[in-house]
Design a protein around this motif. Structure first.
Motif, PDB file in Angstrom:
ATOM      1  N   TYR A  98       0.834  -1.203   0.000  1.00 31.63           N
ATOM      2  CA  TYR A  98       0.000   0.000   0.000  1.00 31.63           C
ATOM      3  C   TYR A  98       0.868   1.251   0.000  1.00 31.63           C
ATOM      4  N   VAL A  99       1.878   1.272   0.847  1.00 33.43           N
ATOM      5  CA  VAL A  99       2.766   2.434   0.946  1.00 33.43           C
ATOM      6  C   VAL A  99       3.478   2.661  -0.390  1.00 33.43           C
ATOM      7  N   ALA A 100       3.925   1.577  -1.025  1.00 39.39           N
ATOM      8  CA  ALA A 100       4.615   1.696  -2.314  1.00 39.39           C
ATOM      9  C   ALA A 100       3.682   2.241  -3.396  1.00 39.39           C
ATOM     10  N   LYS A 101       2.462   1.724  -3.461  1.00 36.92           N
ATOM     11  CA  LYS A 101       1.499   2.196  -4.468  1.00 36.92           C
ATOM     12  C   LYS A 101       1.088   3.647  -4.204  1.00 36.92           C
ATOM     13  N   LYS A 118       3.842   5.886  -5.291  1.00 37.71           N
ATOM     14  CA  LYS A 118       3.833   5.970  -6.751  1.00 37.71           C
ATOM     15  C   LYS A 118       2.734   6.919  -7.226  1.00 37.71           C
ATOM     16  N   LEU A 119       1.534   6.830  -6.619  1.00 33.31           N
ATOM     17  CA  LEU A 119       0.438   7.709  -7.012  1.00 33.31           C
ATOM     18  C   LEU A 119       0.784   9.170  -6.750  1.00 33.31           C
ATOM     19  N   SER A 160       6.339  14.679  -1.456  1.00 33.21           N
ATOM     20  CA  SER A 160       6.435  13.233  -1.257  1.00 33.21           C
ATOM     21  C   SER A 160       5.332  12.711  -0.348  1.00 33.21           C
ATOM     22  N   ASN A 161       5.334  11.403  -0.194  1.00 31.74           N
ATOM     23  CA  ASN A 161       4.398  10.719   0.693  1.00 31.74           C
ATOM     24  C   ASN A 161       4.582  11.182   2.138  1.00 31.74           C
ATOM     25  N   ASP A 162       5.785  11.527   2.530  1.00 35.09           N
ATOM     26  CA  ASP A 162       6.046  11.983   3.896  1.00 35.09           C
ATOM     27  C   ASP A 162       5.237  13.231   4.237  1.00 35.09           C
ATOM     28  N   ILE A 163       5.119  14.135   3.278  1.00 32.65           N
ATOM     29  CA  ILE A 163       4.353  15.358   3.507  1.00 32.65           C
ATOM     30  C   ILE A 163       2.873  15.030   3.687  1.00 32.65           C
ATOM     31  N   LEU A 164       2.360  14.109   2.877  1.00 30.06           N
ATOM     32  CA  LEU A 164       0.959  13.705   3.009  1.00 30.06           C
ATOM     33  C   LEU A 164       0.723  13.018   4.352  1.00 30.06           C
ATOM     34  N   LEU A 165       1.631  12.155   4.768  1.00 31.44           N
ATOM     35  CA  LEU A 165       1.492  11.486   6.073  1.00 31.44           C
ATOM     36  C   LEU A 165       1.491  12.494   7.211  1.00 31.44           C
TER      37      LEU A 165
END
Length: 87
Positions: A41-44, A47-48, A70-75
């Protein structure tokens, strides 16, 4: 037309990646697991986010689009939202 073709390619890829994310979410919820703990899930999701950044940068050719988030900002944003949300 070249910009449109590039953007369409990224949109198609984003749609497919989002479908994959939805499937993972369903499977993990059925198993009673937290989706964010799933490496797939984290990888997909990462990627999104990258694809959405590319769409943003291609759609804004004057240099106003960003593809460096990046994903870090969204988290981090989701964590803040959970802390301040009354629900």
């Amino acid at each position: 037309m070249l910009i449109e073709a590039d953007a369409r390619r990224f949109i198609t890829e984003a749609i497919e990646t989002e479908k994959d994310l939805s499937q993972i979410e369903s499977k993990e919820k059925q198993r009673g697991r937290i989706v964010i703990d799933s490496p797939d899930y984290v990888a997909k999701r990462t990627k999104l986010i990258q694809i959405l950044g590319k769409i943003n940068s291609v759609a804004n050719p004057e240099g106003m689009g960003r593809d460096d988030l990046s994903n870090d900002i969204l988290l981090a944003a989701e964590g803040i939202f959970r802390r301040v949300s009354p629900n």
